[in-house]
Design a protein around this motif. Structure first.
Motif, PDB file in Angstrom:
ATOM      1  N   UNK A   1      10.314  43.917  24.865  1.00 31.63           N
ATOM      2  CA  UNK A   1       9.966  42.608  25.278  1.00 31.63           C
ATOM      3  C   UNK A   1      10.616  41.619  24.150  1.00 31.63           C
ATOM      4  N   UNK A   2      11.067  42.007  23.068  1.00 29.64           N
ATOM      5  CA  UNK A   2      11.788  41.035  22.030  1.00 29.64           C
ATOM      6  C   UNK A   2      13.013  40.370  22.691  1.00 29.64           C
ATOM      7  N   UNK A   3      13.614  41.187  23.790  1.00 28.78           N
ATOM      8  CA  UNK A   3      14.914  40.787  24.262  1.00 28.78           C
ATOM      9  C   UNK A   3      14.598  39.581  25.074  1.00 28.78           C
ATOM     10  N   UNK A   4      13.163  39.177  25.645  1.00 27.75           N
ATOM     11  CA  UNK A   4      12.870  38.117  26.513  1.00 27.75           C
ATOM     12  C   UNK A   4      12.411  36.851  25.538  1.00 27.75           C
ATOM     13  N   UNK A   5      12.415  37.148  24.446  1.00 28.47           N
ATOM     14  CA  UNK A   5      12.133  35.976  23.545  1.00 28.47           C
ATOM     15  C   UNK A   5      13.224  35.207  23.385  1.00 28.47           C
TER      16      UNK A   5
ATOM     17  N   UNK B   1      12.672  37.720  15.126  1.00 28.65           N
ATOM     18  CA  UNK B   1      13.006  38.886  14.176  1.00 28.65           C
ATOM     19  C   UNK B   1      11.781  39.493  13.740  1.00 28.65           C
ATOM     20  N   UNK B   2      10.894  38.743  13.157  1.00 23.83           N
ATOM     21  CA  UNK B   2       9.690  39.421  12.609  1.00 23.83           C
ATOM     22  C   UNK B   2       9.094  40.252  13.957  1.00 23.83           C
ATOM     23  N   UNK B   3       8.931  39.634  15.145  1.00 23.09           N
ATOM     24  CA  UNK B   3       8.260  40.154  16.324  1.00 23.09           C
ATOM     25  C   UNK B   3       9.059  41.821  16.467  1.00 23.09           C
ATOM     26  N   UNK B   4      10.276  41.893  16.395  1.00 24.06           N
ATOM     27  CA  UNK B   4      11.132  42.989  16.649  1.00 24.06           C
ATOM     28  C   UNK B   4      10.911  43.907  15.800  1.00 24.06           C
TER      29      UNK B   4
ATOM     30  N   UNK C   1       6.949  47.286  23.532  1.00 24.48           N
ATOM     31  CA  UNK C   1       6.690  46.120  22.930  1.00 24.48           C
ATOM     32  C   UNK C   1       7.817  45.673  22.144  1.00 24.48           C
ATOM     33  N   UNK C   2       8.715  46.704  21.848  1.00 21.53           N
ATOM     34  CA  UNK C   2       9.963  46.143  21.100  1.00 21.53           C
ATOM     35  C   UNK C   2      10.988  45.843  22.169  1.00 21.53           C
TER      36      UNK C   2
ATOM     37  N   UNK D   1      18.570  42.135  17.867  1.00 23.97           N
ATOM     38  CA  UNK D   1      17.933  40.797  17.565  1.00 23.97           C
ATOM     39  C   UNK D   1      18.480  40.104  16.288  1.00 23.97           C
ATOM     40  N   UNK D   2      18.684  40.570  15.278  1.00 24.48           N
ATOM     41  CA  UNK D   2      19.295  40.159  14.418  1.00 24.48           C
ATOM     42  C   UNK D   2      20.579  39.577  14.503  1.00 24.48           C
ATOM     43  N   UNK D   3      21.553  40.169  15.162  1.00 22.99           N
ATOM     44  CA  UNK D   3      22.944  39.823  15.569  1.00 22.99           C
ATOM     45  C   UNK D   3      22.840  38.548  16.383  1.00 22.99           C
ATOM     46  N   UNK D   4      21.912  38.380  17.419  1.00 29.65           N
ATOM     47  CA  UNK D   4      21.726  37.212  18.183  1.00 29.65           C
ATOM     48  C   UNK D   4      21.236  36.178  17.533  1.00 29.65           C
ATOM     49  N   UNK D   5      20.184  36.585  16.658  1.00 27.68           N
ATOM     50  CA  UNK D   5      19.493  35.447  15.823  1.00 27.68           C
ATOM     51  C   UNK D   5      20.716  34.670  14.995  1.00 27.68           C
TER      52      UNK D   5
END
Length: 429
Positions: free
Chosen positions: A265-269, A278-281, A262-263, A326-330
């Motif tokens: 899949x956060x790279x596909x959002x 970020x909350x999802x990851x 599940x973690x 994810x935080x870095x990309x956001x």
């Protein structure tokens, strides 16, 4: 005076009653009348296991219910003295075994007969404290396989709690070895020698397969120095508990792998979701921490890291790494939005001008460096005379960088997790 008379009457009554039960003289200790005076008395031991509980890892103990059968050979004169002692007992039970063997169960007689006092170092508690000494059945066999000797067999039932030193470094594939040692409480090896009888262990095979363990029971012997410095012969009844790994796989491994997926899949959002991504990851990391806390309840407090801790900490590192990426990309996406908004506001406040820019070229009229998109290159060359100049490449858009990182993690993340699983399970299994 009255109290003295009462005490005298009680003493006289006790003396008469005691003489009616047992003769005044007790039989000699058979160790001084061993059939072979130059050798120690050999004590043959056998164990019949009625039941044993599962290993309690919190208290580091398990319960065993067993029959301890000890037999030894004496001269027939000593056995005849045992028979006379039993026949003179006023309240003897009419228990006579086959082939003329006599069974003695009376406690008062057993206190007058020498019995082996066996010492169990690992035993914490017993249900009956007297069970290790005189609470049992003594059977005398006048005929034995040795000429001019008789065999004495003493059987007692023990319900004991045994302590066990546990080692969880390889949990959940750990093996716990819990021995039960038997030796003489007083006599050294030069006087009393403990040995195993033929077929020393009897148990029910269905008891060996427990919920969390597969159990193997073996018997061994050794010669070692006891607590008083005397050399004694030791018998060891060894319980080997091999943990079944299926419980760990169903309760810990499968849920943690699903959380890591599940973690992933956060790279596909899309980055445009911002804080939602970020909350999802972040949820997988929190779920792994909760799962790790529940996993620790299966074990007592430990001062070292075991194999199960390595699995859970490795998964937590993957979850934490997901949050960092994810935080870095956001952050890159939010920075692009801020810069785009500022550029639009500045363009709105300046007058519009018609300008042309050629990539890698300089305007011959103004001699100013300029940049443009390459698809305008041909159109502009038709209207201006330009000469080749120094290249000033345009930086890539920030949004394209974050998308590139996501594409990289879609390959790197599962590859790293698969390598971690291969190395871990090869080490564990």
């Amino acid at each position: 005076m009255i109290k003295l008379c009462l005490l005298t009457n009680v003493y006289i009554f006790y003396t008469i009653f005691n003489q009616s039960i047992l003769p005044s003289q007790s039989l000699p200790v058979p160790l001084t009348f061993s059939p072979n005076p130059d050798e120690p008395l050999t004590l043959y031991n056998k164990v019949k296991i009625v039941h044993f509980s599962a290993l309690d890892t919190t208290e580091a103990q398990f319960d065993v219910d067993l029959f301890l059968i000890q037999s030894w050979f004496l001269n027939k004169s000593v056995c005849q003295g045992y028979s006379d002692l039993h026949n003179n007992y006023s309240f003897k039970a009419p228990l006579v075994a086959v082939d003329g063997a006599m069974t003695i169960i009376e406690y008062d007689i057993l206190t007058k007969i020498w019995l082996p006092r066996t010492y169990f170092p690992q035993v914490k508690t017993t249900i009956n404290p007297m069970s290790t000494y005189t609470d049992g059945f003594l059977t005398i066999y006048q005929t034995s396989r040795i000429k001019d000797q008789c065999m004495v067999k003493f059987m007692r039932r023990l319900s004991i709690t045994v302590e066990c030193k546990l080692d969880f470094r390889r949990f959940p594939k750990d093996t716990q070895i819990c021995p039960i040692d038997l030796t003489s409480a007083f006599w050294s090896m030069s006087t009393l020698h403990y040995v195993w009888d033929e077929n020393p262990i009897e148990f029910r095979p269905e008891d060996l397969d427990q919920n969390n363990y597969r159990v193997n029971i073996t018997a061994s012997s050794r010669i070692d120095t006891a607590y008083d410095g005397k050399t004694r012969s030791w018998l060891t009844l060894q319980f080997k508990f091999d943990r079944k790994i299926s419980h760990f796989i169903l309760e810990i491994t499968v849920p943690s792998i699903l959380i890591i997926i599940s973690a992933y899949f956060s790279f596909f959002i899309s980055i445009d979701t911002g804080s939602g991504r970020f909350a999802f990851s972040a949820r997988p990391l929190f779920n792994l921490i909760v799962l790790y806390s529940s996993y620790k309840t299966y074990l007592p407090p430990l001062s070292y890291v075991n194999a199960g801790d390595i699995w859970m900490l490795g998964n937590i590192c993957f979850g934490f790494f997901t949050i960092i990426i994810v935080a870095f990309n956001v952050h890159l996406g939010q920075t692009k939005k801020i810069k785009s908004t500022a550029a639009n506001n500045s363009n709105a406040n300046t007058p519009s001008e018609i300008s042309f820019a050629v990539d890698n070229f300089t305007n011959a009229n103004t001699n100013n460096n300029c940049t443009c998109n390459r698809f305008k290159h041909i159109f502009i060359l038709k209207h201006f005379r330009c000469f080749k100049c120094k290249v000033h490449p345009m930086p890539k858009p920030i949004l394209l960088k974050s998308q590139h990182y996501d594409k990289m993690m879609r390959v790197f993340y599962p590859t790293a997790f698969i390598i971690f699983n291969i190395v871990y399970w090869l080490y564990l299994l």
